[in-house]
Design an enzyme around this catalytic site. Structure first.
Site, mmCIF file in Angstrom:
data_model
loop_
_atom_site.group_PDB
_atom_site.id
_atom_site.type_symbol
_atom_site.label_atom_id
_atom_site.label_comp_id
_atom_site.label_asym_id
_atom_site.label_seq_id
_atom_site.Cartn_x
_atom_site.Cartn_y
_atom_site.Cartn_z
ATOM 1 N NE ARG A 69 27.336 119.409 78.402
ATOM 2 C CZ ARG A 69 28.731 118.962 78.396
ATOM 3 N NH1 ARG A 69 29.105 117.666 78.927
ATOM 4 N NH2 ARG A 69 29.842 119.293 77.802
ATOM 5 C CG ASN A 98 28.016 115.401 81.034
ATOM 6 O OD1 ASN A 98 28.019 116.160 80.279
ATOM 7 N ND2 ASN A 98 27.340 115.265 82.171
ATOM 8 C CG HIS A 116 36.302 109.692 93.415
ATOM 9 N ND1 HIS A 116 37.548 110.257 92.962
ATOM 10 C CD2 HIS A 116 35.302 110.434 93.677
ATOM 11 C CE1 HIS A 116 36.842 111.422 92.654
ATOM 12 N NE2 HIS A 116 35.788 111.485 93.085
ATOM 13 C CG HIS A 131 34.103 113.334 84.269
ATOM 14 N ND1 HIS A 131 33.887 113.806 83.126
ATOM 15 C CD2 HIS A 131 32.524 113.905 84.657
ATOM 16 C CE1 HIS A 131 33.076 114.511 82.701
ATOM 17 N NE2 HIS A 131 32.155 114.711 83.793
ATOM 18 C CB SER A 147 26.981 113.702 85.463
ATOM 19 O OG SER A 147 28.400 114.190 85.618
ATOM 20 N N GLY A 163 19.903 126.262 90.330
ATOM 21 C CA GLY A 163 19.238 125.727 91.472
ATOM 22 C C GLY A 163 19.229 124.354 91.508
ATOM 23 N N GLY A 164 20.291 123.729 90.747
ATOM 24 C CA GLY A 164 20.298 122.226 91.021
ATOM 25 C C GLY A 164 20.327 121.650 92.303
ATOM 26 N NE ARG A 165 18.872 115.791 96.291
ATOM 27 C CZ ARG A 165 19.567 114.515 96.657
ATOM 28 N NH1 ARG A 165 20.612 113.976 96.166
ATOM 29 N NH2 ARG A 165 19.482 113.998 97.705
ATOM 30 C CG HIS A 170 43.700 108.375 74.725
ATOM 31 N ND1 HIS A 170 43.074 109.582 74.411
ATOM 32 C CD2 HIS A 170 44.014 108.532 76.107
ATOM 33 C CE1 HIS A 170 43.248 110.519 75.347
ATOM 34 N NE2 HIS A 170 44.022 109.793 76.275
#
Length: 307
Positions: free
Chosen positions: A113, A111, A99, A109, A95, A261-263, A148
């Protein structure tokens, strides 16, 4: 594990994607400071976060790889998915959020997965997801059409309807309902992608991931040195507030990361380093700022737009 899935192959691709994008940003913005953290998750798994900061081109550019696993899925993953209850899971992905410093250079952005949920004696449930989207502050038709077109090129080998389906899904997903406006000019968004077989689905995810640099690099290279004023900068910081609102209020990936519980530092690296809000502000009619709202922040067939 279902013999048709190959998690090792997915992880190898994702780490290589992080490397290739890191290399491209290092070349584009050699003055930026790179901070890298390898981290472990107490409940299982970990990742590697890379954040560029204080560069000439990018105020902040984060590129994360994560591979986490556990015995129980967080609420954001099981909502509306009763068939996932009681299954262990593995989730992995890359991910990134960039900026740029220049207001004429858009935020972006991307990502990609993979997710698999398993339970002894039952068939694994797996899918791919991801996409990329563009958030300009000062719109440019040429950039939108190029963006696009690259998205369509990534989709076309996998089916005639893929681009339109996932372009529409992106428009719908990256939408701030409380503002009644889109986050940007869209791109692609797909989830729950489990078509034909593992190899086909994995190939589609790779096609999207591989399309990101050809889509974004020509845009940032054209816009990174555009002249701008303090007023342009202030508008950029104001519009960055919308990015923060979406990521903290609506983004499913942020919710999954926090609930699993990710960082926290890695999850929230998507937020811009500087941002501003201004009460009840609206742009003056006929300005470039008004054009962003009136023309660019609309659902459009960008490939059908005149040059």
């Amino acid at each position: 594990m279902n013999p048709e899935t190959d998690i090792t192959k997915v992880a190898a691709y994702l780490t290589s994607l992080q490397e290739s994008i890191t290399s491209a940003i290092t070349t584009l913005d050699p003055t930026a400071t790179l901070t890298e953290d390898a981290w472990q998750r107490d409940a299982g798994g970990g990742g590697r976060s890379r954040v560029f900061s204080n560069g000439k081109v990018f105020e902040q550019a984060g590129i994360n790889f994560s591979h986490v696993f556990g015995d129980n899925l967080p609420p954001s993953a099981t909502a509306g998915r009763e068939n996932l209850a009681g299954r262990g899971f593995q989730a992995m992905g890359v991910s990134l959020v960039f900026h740029p410093h220049n207001p004429y250079a858009p935020t972006t952005h991307c990502n990609v997965r993979f997710f698999i949920a398993e339970k002894e004696g039952e068939t694994p449930i797996w899918w791919f997801g991801g996409g990329f989207d563009l958030t300009p502050y000062y719109g440019n038709k040429e950039d939108c059409k190029h963006w696009h077109q690259q998205a369509k090129n990534a989709c076309d080998p996998f089916g005639d309807g893929h681009y339109q389906k996932f372009k529409t899904w992106c428009d719908d997903y990256f939408y701030l309902k409380h503002r009644n406006e889109p986050r940007g000019v869209g791109g692609l968004f797909f989830d729950d992608y489990n078509h034909q077989d593992f190899d086909h689905s994995f190939s589609f995810m790779q096609s999207v991931g591989n399309a990101f640099l050809p889509a974004y690099l020509p845009i940032i290279e054209k816009r990174k040195d555009h002249p701008f004023t303090d007023d342009h900068r202030n508008f950029q910081l104001y519009r960055r507030g919308r990015y923060v609102e979406f990521n903290l209020v609506l983004d499913r990936g942020t919710l999954f990361g926090l609930q699993s519980g990710g960082r926290v530092e890695s999850i929230l690296m998507s937020l811009p380093p500087l941002v501003r809000w201004q009460y009840n502000w609206t742009p003056d009619k006929g300005t470039a700022e008004a054009e962003l709202y009136d023309y660019y922040l609309q659902s459009r067939d960008w490939l059908g737009e005149p040059a």
